[in-house]
Scaffold this active site. Structure first.
Site, short mmCIF file in Angstrom:
data_model
loop_
_atom_site.label_atom_id
_atom_site.label_comp_id
_atom_site.label_asym_id
_atom_site.label_seq_id
_atom_site.Cartn_x
_atom_site.Cartn_y
_atom_site.Cartn_z
N HIS A 86 36.01 45.57 45.28
CA HIS A 86 35.59 44.67 44.28
C HIS A 86 34.62 44.09 44.83
O HIS A 86 34.35 43.48 45.96
CB HIS A 86 36.93 43.61 44.49
CG HIS A 86 38.11 44.22 43.59
ND1 HIS A 86 39.46 43.75 44.11
CD2 HIS A 86 38.27 44.94 42.75
CE1 HIS A 86 40.48 44.43 43.19
NE2 HIS A 86 39.54 45.28 42.39
N GLU A 89 34.52 40.81 46.93
CA GLU A 89 35.33 40.57 48.22
C GLU A 89 34.59 41.41 49.34
O GLU A 89 34.51 42.61 49.38
CB GLU A 89 36.53 41.46 47.88
CG GLU A 89 37.57 40.66 46.96
CD GLU A 89 38.70 41.27 46.46
OE1 GLU A 89 39.15 42.59 47.17
OE2 GLU A 89 39.28 40.82 45.67
N HIS A 216 39.71 44.63 51.24
CA HIS A 216 39.81 43.82 50.16
C HIS A 216 39.63 42.37 50.83
O HIS A 216 39.71 42.28 51.77
CB HIS A 216 40.87 44.02 49.20
CG HIS A 216 40.65 45.19 48.36
ND1 HIS A 216 40.64 45.12 47.03
CD2 HIS A 216 40.97 46.50 48.68
CE1 HIS A 216 40.62 46.23 46.66
NE2 HIS A 216 40.76 47.25 47.47
N GLU A 308 43.91 43.29 52.97
CA GLU A 308 43.45 41.97 52.64
C GLU A 308 43.05 41.28 53.77
O GLU A 308 43.75 40.87 54.83
CB GLU A 308 44.34 41.28 51.79
CG GLU A 308 45.05 42.12 50.62
CD GLU A 308 43.90 42.20 49.38
OE1 GLU A 308 42.97 41.53 49.59
OE2 GLU A 308 44.25 42.85 48.38
#
Length: 447
Positions: A86, A89, A216, A308
């Site tokens: 992404h 990110e 991410h 994440e």
């Protein structure tokens, strides 16, 4: 005044020399320069290659670390990191650039842990899978007003919702019978995916990757498959439900390795969320269809998790050093996890390597296959397992192996060609031999 200017410029030069140049955000051209800088400093253990181009023509660069860059060495596992899927990110992108510099510097300085890692592992680092989206996000800077600015690629597509949906097939197979590994791609898959996605699919089909993580932002947790829930949407609402793979315990362990080596992920409370041990099954968090980590597991030999890494998708530059220190050990420990379980060669009786032989573990309904060089890698937790190797035209071979917590157990297979069973000709007895027993069938030769 000239003297003051002279002092100022000398101080500025000194600052440039001592400042950690990588603790800043890198636009595309700067990213490319950094990759080549690392390669020039460690030319004998690195290689830069492109797997394709983005919608706007930017290369999707990978930096490889290996003691034999450019070649697969049998029994040396392949592992990969993918960042910036992404575009907004961005922490993973910066961490992977910093990791590349760290591996090079520590290898040159003789750090035995890093030397061993580079010599025993082929490491592929892709800092950015979505360089077009990043440029849109970076133009806004760290104070992005729009939460989704730059998330998608230049065609406005979310790349982590763009892989062929193999979960639907495997969930059907689990109910009605059928494999849940190495599922084939749909015939029209190329027309369904973006250029970046197609490049990654071709990439992971061309290397026998064993372990992977994609990086991410927006939360702090180690996420493992499956990402897509068994439950279907109800009136447009995505229902969450824990949806484990056959390797659920192994995936939990891989996620915990990263979480507990991370500076604070394992504490659980981050970004207003709570995840016990800092890990989560993807589908139990929220159901995601056509994601990359499930695709890796269902189509290839690769075990991938999603990391994440930051509450802020685009952290401020002054936060990057803290984030690096919080992730450095976890990034190294995760790479080291590729060296567990069992590995070996699959050959025939003449010692010819057998590619695409299937390695099955009793009790775990997910197989792996040998690569082009005949070597295979099967990540396993410590324990005793019954393992079988099969290949078309060969008799299967089964062994019982005990796996420890340390180095992977070497288990080689030598398969013998199957002896075709001749169909016996039934003799019709003559009238004069009526009542006499027919000859018994010949027993197949046991080989």
């Amino acid at each position: 005044m000239s003297g003051l200017l002279s002092v100022f410029f000398h101080l500025l030069l000194l600052f440039k020399l001592v400042a950690p140049v990588t603790f800043r955000h890198h636009r595309y051209d700067d990213l490319v320069r950094t990759l080549y800088k690392v390669h020039n400093e460690c030319p004998y253990v690195t290689r830069i290659y492109s797997i394709g181009r983005s919608v706007k023509g930017r290369h999707l660069y990978v930096l490889e670390f290996s003691d034999n860059p450019g070649s697969h060495e049998p029994l040396e596992p392949e592992v990969k990191y993918v960042g910036n899927m992404h575009g907004n990110e961005v922490l993973g992108r910066e961490l992977l650039l910093q990791l590349a510099e760290f591996l090079c510097e520590e290898f040159r300085s003789g750090n035995q842990r890093i030397v061993r890692l580079v010599e025993d592992t082929r490491i592929h680092i892709m800092p950015s899978m979505n360089p077009d989206g990043y440029e849109v996000a970076a133009a806004q800077g760290a104070d992005i007003s729009g939460y989704l600015v730059g998330r998608n690629n230049a065609n406005g597509v979310d790349l982590n919702r763009n892989f062929p949906d193999l979960n639907t097939y495997v969930y059907y197979n689990e109910k009605h019978g059928g494999p849940n590994h190495h599922l084939p791609l749909p015939d029209n898959w190329k027309s369904q995916v973006e250029p970046e996605t197609e490049a990654v699919i071709r990439w992971i089909r061309s290397f026998n990757f064993v372990l992977s993580a994609n990086l991410h932002g927006g939360a702090v947790v180690a996420n493992y498959p499956y990402d897509k829930s068994f439950e279907h949407r109800v009136r447009g609402v995505r229902r969450t439900a824990n949806t484990p793979t056959p390797d659920d315990k192994l995936f939990q362990k891989l996620a915990k390795v990263y979480s507990y080596a991370h500076g604070w992920m394992h504490q659980g409370w981050n970004c207003g969320d709570y995840f016990p041990d800092g890990i989560t099954n993807g589908a139990s968090w929220y159901s995601l269809s056509k994601g990359m980590q499930d695709f890796n597991y269902l189509h290839t030999n690769c075990f991938e998790i999603t990391l994440e890494l930051s509450c802020d998708k685009f952290p401020r530059q002054e936060e990057l050093q803290r984030e690096w220190l919080g992730n450095r050990e976890a990034l190294i420990q995760f790479l080291e996890q590729v060296h567990q379980g069992i590995k070996g060669m699959v050959r025939d009786e003449n010692y010819n390597n057998l590619a695409e032989a299937v390695i099955s573990v009793s009790g775990i309904n997910h197989d792996v296959t040998s690569g082009d060089h005949g070597d295979y890698f099967r990540l396993l937790l410590p324990g005793t397992y019954t393992v079988t190797a099969t290949a078309p035209g060969f008799d299967p071979e089964t062994v019982i192996v005990t796996v420890g917590p340390g180095e992977p157990k070497l288990v080689n297979f030598h398969l013998k060609r199957s002896v075709p069973q001749a169909t016996p000709t039934r003799r019709v007895p003559s009238p004069g031999h009526r009542g006499r027993a027919l000859p018994k069938k010949a027993q197949p030769r046991v080989s």
